[in-house]
Design a protein around this motif. Structure first.
Motif, PDB file in Angstrom:
ATOM      1  N   LEU A 185      30.534  34.763  53.487  1.00 22.82           N
ATOM      2  CA  LEU A 185      29.573  33.992  52.707  1.00 22.82           C
ATOM      3  C   LEU A 185      29.022  34.850  51.579  1.00 22.82           C
ATOM      4  O   LEU A 185      28.975  34.422  50.416  1.00 22.82           O
ATOM      5  CB  LEU A 185      28.434  33.500  53.596  1.00 22.82           C
ATOM      6  CG  LEU A 185      27.254  32.824  52.880  1.00 22.82           C
ATOM      7  CD1 LEU A 185      27.717  31.591  52.110  1.00 22.82           C
ATOM      8  CD2 LEU A 185      26.160  32.452  53.881  1.00 22.82           C
ATOM      9  N   ALA A 186      28.622  36.080  51.897  1.00 24.89           N
ATOM     10  CA  ALA A 186      28.081  36.976  50.880  1.00 24.89           C
ATOM     11  C   ALA A 186      29.104  37.255  49.783  1.00 24.89           C
ATOM     12  O   ALA A 186      28.775  37.242  48.591  1.00 24.89           O
ATOM     13  CB  ALA A 186      27.627  38.286  51.530  1.00 24.89           C
ATOM     14  N   ASP A 187      30.344  37.502  50.170  1.00 24.31           N
ATOM     15  CA  ASP A 187      31.380  37.822  49.193  1.00 24.31           C
ATOM     16  C   ASP A 187      31.714  36.636  48.291  1.00 24.31           C
ATOM     17  O   ASP A 187      32.276  36.821  47.198  1.00 24.31           O
ATOM     18  CB  ASP A 187      32.653  38.288  49.904  1.00 24.31           C
ATOM     19  CG  ASP A 187      32.517  39.693  50.482  1.00 24.31           C
ATOM     20  OD1 ASP A 187      31.678  40.456  49.986  1.00 24.31           O
ATOM     21  OD2 ASP A 187      33.255  40.011  51.435  1.00 24.31           O
ATOM     22  N   SER A 188      31.360  35.418  48.720  1.00 21.81           N
ATOM     23  CA  SER A 188      31.698  34.213  47.951  1.00 21.81           C
ATOM     24  C   SER A 188      30.591  33.776  46.996  1.00 21.81           C
ATOM     25  O   SER A 188      30.858  33.014  46.064  1.00 21.81           O
ATOM     26  CB  SER A 188      31.999  33.047  48.910  1.00 21.81           C
ATOM     27  OG  SER A 188      33.071  33.353  49.773  1.00 21.81           O
ATOM     28  N   LEU A 189      29.375  34.263  47.207  1.00 23.98           N
ATOM     29  CA  LEU A 189      28.236  33.705  46.475  1.00 23.98           C
ATOM     30  C   LEU A 189      28.316  33.932  44.967  1.00 23.98           C
ATOM     31  O   LEU A 189      27.847  33.096  44.195  1.00 23.98           O
ATOM     32  CB  LEU A 189      26.931  34.302  47.026  1.00 23.98           C
ATOM     33  CG  LEU A 189      26.531  33.831  48.422  1.00 23.98           C
ATOM     34  CD1 LEU A 189      25.271  34.543  48.886  1.00 23.98           C
ATOM     35  CD2 LEU A 189      26.321  32.317  48.438  1.00 23.98           C
ATOM     36  N   LEU A 190      28.879  35.040  44.537  1.00 25.96           N
ATOM     37  CA  LEU A 190      28.941  35.340  43.110  1.00 25.96           C
ATOM     38  C   LEU A 190      30.355  35.223  42.542  1.00 25.96           C
ATOM     39  O   LEU A 190      30.634  35.707  41.453  1.00 25.96           O
ATOM     40  CB  LEU A 190      28.392  36.749  42.844  1.00 25.96           C
ATOM     41  CG  LEU A 190      26.929  36.999  43.232  1.00 25.96           C
ATOM     42  CD1 LEU A 190      26.539  38.442  42.931  1.00 25.96           C
ATOM     43  CD2 LEU A 190      25.995  36.032  42.520  1.00 25.96           C
ATOM     44  N   SER A 191      31.243  34.573  43.286  1.00 28.17           N
ATOM     45  CA  SER A 191      32.649  34.521  42.872  1.00 28.17           C
ATOM     46  C   SER A 191      32.835  33.795  41.545  1.00 28.17           C
ATOM     47  O   SER A 191      33.782  34.080  40.802  1.00 28.17           O
ATOM     48  CB  SER A 191      33.494  33.846  43.961  1.00 28.17           C
ATOM     49  OG  SER A 191      33.038  32.515  44.193  1.00 28.17           O
ATOM     50  N   GLN A 192      31.950  32.855  41.212  1.00 29.23           N
ATOM     51  CA  GLN A 192      32.062  32.105  39.962  1.00 29.23           C
ATOM     52  C   GLN A 192      31.043  32.550  38.916  1.00 29.23           C
ATOM     53  O   GLN A 192      30.942  31.943  37.853  1.00 29.23           O
ATOM     54  CB  GLN A 192      31.867  30.606  40.248  1.00 29.23           C
ATOM     55  CG  GLN A 192      32.823  30.025  41.280  1.00 29.23           C
ATOM     56  CD  GLN A 192      34.275  30.160  40.858  1.00 29.23           C
ATOM     57  OE1 GLN A 192      34.610  29.925  39.694  1.00 29.23           O
ATOM     58  NE2 GLN A 192      35.144  30.534  41.786  1.00 29.23           N
ATOM     59  N   ALA A 193      30.294  33.592  39.212  1.00 31.06           N
ATOM     60  CA  ALA A 193      29.230  34.030  38.292  1.00 31.06           C
ATOM     61  C   ALA A 193      29.831  34.658  37.035  1.00 31.06           C
ATOM     62  O   ALA A 193      30.810  35.405  37.096  1.00 31.06           O
ATOM     63  CB  ALA A 193      28.317  35.029  38.986  1.00 31.06           C
ATOM     64  N   ARG A 194      29.209  34.366  35.897  1.00 27.17           N
ATOM     65  CA  ARG A 194      29.664  34.919  34.620  1.00 27.17           C
ATOM     66  C   ARG A 194      28.666  35.905  34.025  1.00 27.17           C
ATOM     67  O   ARG A 194      29.026  36.713  33.171  1.00 27.17           O
ATOM     68  CB  ARG A 194      29.905  33.782  33.623  1.00 27.17           C
ATOM     69  CG  ARG A 194      31.108  32.896  33.975  1.00 27.17           C
ATOM     70  CD  ARG A 194      31.231  31.744  33.026  1.00 27.17           C
ATOM     71  NE  ARG A 194      30.112  30.804  33.151  1.00 27.17           N
ATOM     72  CZ  ARG A 194      29.950  29.720  32.420  1.00 27.17           C
ATOM     73  NH1 ARG A 194      30.836  29.433  31.471  1.00 27.17           N
ATOM     74  NH2 ARG A 194      28.919  28.921  32.600  1.00 27.17           N
ATOM     75  N   LEU A 195      27.409  35.839  34.493  1.00 28.54           N
ATOM     76  CA  LEU A 195      26.378  36.724  33.961  1.00 28.54           C
ATOM     77  C   LEU A 195      25.989  37.815  34.950  1.00 28.54           C
ATOM     78  O   LEU A 195      24.987  38.495  34.762  1.00 28.54           O
ATOM     79  CB  LEU A 195      25.126  35.919  33.577  1.00 28.54           C
ATOM     80  CG  LEU A 195      25.305  34.833  32.521  1.00 28.54           C
ATOM     81  CD1 LEU A 195      23.977  34.144  32.230  1.00 28.54           C
ATOM     82  CD2 LEU A 195      25.884  35.413  31.234  1.00 28.54           C
ATOM     83  N   VAL A 196      26.796  37.976  36.009  1.00 27.01           N
ATOM     84  CA  VAL A 196      26.488  38.957  37.050  1.00 27.01           C
ATOM     85  C   VAL A 196      27.639  39.942  37.178  1.00 27.01           C
ATOM     86  O   VAL A 196      28.794  39.545  37.331  1.00 27.01           O
ATOM     87  CB  VAL A 196      26.238  38.285  38.411  1.00 27.01           C
ATOM     88  CG1 VAL A 196      25.851  39.340  39.444  1.00 27.01           C
ATOM     89  CG2 VAL A 196      25.146  37.220  38.312  1.00 27.01           C
ATOM     90  N   ASN A 197      27.315  41.216  37.125  1.00 25.37           N
ATOM     91  CA  ASN A 197      28.287  42.276  37.361  1.00 25.37           C
ATOM     92  C   ASN A 197      27.974  42.918  38.708  1.00 25.37           C
ATOM     93  O   ASN A 197      26.812  43.155  39.025  1.00 25.37           O
ATOM     94  CB  ASN A 197      28.203  43.322  36.247  1.00 25.37           C
ATOM     95  CG  ASN A 197      29.238  44.425  36.415  1.00 25.37           C
ATOM     96  OD1 ASN A 197      30.348  44.180  36.872  1.00 25.37           O
ATOM     97  ND2 ASN A 197      28.869  45.641  36.042  1.00 25.37           N
ATOM     98  N   VAL A 198      28.978  43.191  39.505  1.00 29.09           N
ATOM     99  CA  VAL A 198      28.795  43.819  40.813  1.00 29.09           C
ATOM    100  C   VAL A 198      29.431  45.205  40.796  1.00 29.09           C
ATOM    101  O   VAL A 198      30.601  45.350  40.419  1.00 29.09           O
ATOM    102  CB  VAL A 198      29.406  42.976  41.946  1.00 29.09           C
ATOM    103  CG1 VAL A 198      29.284  43.707  43.280  1.00 29.09           C
ATOM    104  CG2 VAL A 198      28.729  41.610  42.036  1.00 29.09           C
ATOM    105  N   VAL A 199      28.655  46.207  41.188  1.00 23.83           N
ATOM    106  CA  VAL A 199      29.150  47.585  41.250  1.00 23.83           C
ATOM    107  C   VAL A 199      29.022  48.063  42.690  1.00 23.83           C
ATOM    108  O   VAL A 199      27.921  48.157  43.230  1.00 23.83           O
ATOM    109  CB  VAL A 199      28.347  48.509  40.319  1.00 23.83           C
ATOM    110  CG1 VAL A 199      28.854  49.949  40.440  1.00 23.83           C
ATOM    111  CG2 VAL A 199      28.427  48.029  38.874  1.00 23.83           C
TER     112      VAL A 199
END
Length: 471
Positions: A185-199
């Motif tokens: 669930l956590a890994d899927s929450l930002l899968s479509q985000a365009r304004l979020v970068n994950v490091v």
């Protein structure tokens, strides 16, 4: 462990909130502050609690005077569900963010799932399930369900008394799980985000204000500069990070948080566990009563509906908070003797809980022991988020409202909306946006593995209070 690590228990946790200190704030102009030289002596992170507190409460308060950039960027330190929802809702308001997380295998924090190859053993080893009591959280969960990210856990769940008597919950609110383990669930929450970068993996070790921005670094390596920061994790690492950050009021509130310790034992059995007792119900999850060292047990294989005939059956056993405290050691370096003693002790407790004779519990084909040294909050300020408008820094997390996934989500949403409002408040007095900097803490009730609104005797979160800021 929910957001629920661990998510409900009918025990009252004592509050050991720190006595209030008189804090003197010294204002500095962060725009003109000079970066420390590379030869500056590093602060000692091995200092005593008293020493750390003294440093926290005597540091100068940063006050930013430089205007915000036209396209502000927020750093979110912590990739648990609260930080992820904060990033997601900042995006809904048109605000960019970068999420920094220490996870090697994925995001989620206490939404933890361990997959063991080559046998593909799957264990939810932190948050076990969650319930829904808030209308806005219900809307999110409905969307997750439509996408196939979560589903209702309909297997038998109830209370298991020492000796093997299982009493199922006959009427309870829907219980939800992530369909492929909580971490999915956590890994899927930002899968479509365009304004979020994950490091990730990245362990932010320093925050420095300079020229109207926050400069982040990991062991001397620059991680970027940001208009505002969000602390979306807690415990000793967050306290160390805030110790010399220039945010004494934020640091003070974080220091007041008390956390429990929970042992998680993962065990795979080739055959189903024997169920004895009066009811002989093959339950899938149970809150354990009458066993000092065991608070919860669940069959992940049945829960995730991927069992094959003949096994293996993957079980998660979670200790009581009292047992965690009695056997607490550094979670990064668990002594072999402690691991052996705790593993044997918890398996003996499983045997007693199931009503089996001594030595009759089948030997597991796989075991792994983990200590959640900062598992669940035992006190709370009961406010959706904390925000320092002068230092442009905020905190979100389940502990601000409770100890479950729902509380974490609501907190992340509240802080995202509050920061977006702050960014858009041209000409407003920054002091009007100060939230939670002096809020008193109260003891927090729940199961040893967290809270589940609507299940058992849990107090429901006051929805009006929760969304005072989440507009």
């Amino acid at each position: 462990m929910v957001a629920t690590l661990l998510v409900n228990t009918s025990k009252v946790f004592p509050s050991f909130a720190l006595c209030p200190f008189q804090v003197q704030s010294f204002t500095i102009n962060a725009q003109n502050q000079k970066l420390p030289s590379k030869t500056r002596k590093k602060p000692s992170y091995g200092a005593s609690r008293r020493s750390a507190l003294k440093k926290t409460f005597t540091q100068e308060q940063v006050t930013f005077t430089a205007p915000l950039s036209s396209d502000p960027l927020v750093a979110i330190i912590g990739g648990g569900i609260s930080g992820l929802l904060c990033a997601s809702f900042l995006e809904k308001r048109g605000v960019r963010s970068t999420v920094f997380d220490t996870g090697v295998h994925g995001l989620g924090g206490r939404l933890g799932t361990r997959v063991v190859d080559p046998n593909s053993l799957v264990f939810d080893h932190a948050a076990q399930f969650f319930t829904v009591s808030d209308s806005r959280f219900a809307e999110l969960v409905h969307g997750w369900t439509d996408k196939g990210l979560v589903s209702e856990w309909k297997g038998p769940i109830g209370e298991l008394q020492s000796g093997g008597k299982f009493v199922p919950f006959l009427s309870s609110p829907p219980r939800y799980i992530a369909t492929r383990g909580m971490r999915s669930l956590a890994d899927s929450l930002l899968s479509q985000a365009r304004l979020v970068n994950v490091v990730r993996p990245c362990w932010v070790s320093k925050l420095e204000p300079f020229n109207g921005m926050w400069h982040l670094s990991e062991n001397g390596k620059p991680c970027g500069q940001f208009d505002a920061i969000v602390i979306a994790h807690n415990g000793k690492c967050a306290n160390r990070l805030l110790m010399t950050s220039g945010l004494p009021l934020i640091a003070k509130q974080m220091k007041r948080l008390e956390l429990s310790s929970i042992w998680a034992l993962l065990a795979a059995f080739e055959d189903p566990l024997p169920f004895l007792g009066a009811t002989e119900v093959p339950f899938e999850g149970a809150f354990v009563r009458g066993i000092d060292s065991l608070s919860w047990m669940a069959n992940n294989t049945k829960k995730l509906q991927n069992s094959q005939s003949g096994g293996p059956h993957c079980w998660t056993f979670l200790s009581t908070a009292a047992y965690g405290k009695q056997n607490k050691v550094p979670q990064e370096n668990i002594p072999t003797a402690t691991a052996s003693r705790v593993t044997a002790g918890m398996l003996d407790s499983v045997e007693a809980a199931l009503g089996l004779s001594k030595g009759s519990l089948p030997k597991p084909s796989y075991t792994r022991l983990q200590l959640w040294g900062a598992a669940l909050p035992t006190n709370t300020p009961r406010i959706p988020c904390i925000f320092d408008p002068f230092g442009r820094a905020g905190i979100c997390g389940d502990w601000l409202l409770g100890s479950n996934i729902e509380s974490a989500v609501l907190s992340g949403i509240a802080l995202a909306n509050h920061i977006a409002d702050y960014f858009q408040s041209t000409g407003a007095d920054p002091a009007d946006f100060a939230v939670g900097l002096n809020q008193e803490f109260q003891p927090l009730e729940g199961h040893d593995i967290g809270q589940f609104p609507g299940l058992g005797s849990d107090d429901k979160i006051n929805e009006a209070q929760v969304y005072e800021l989440a507009k």
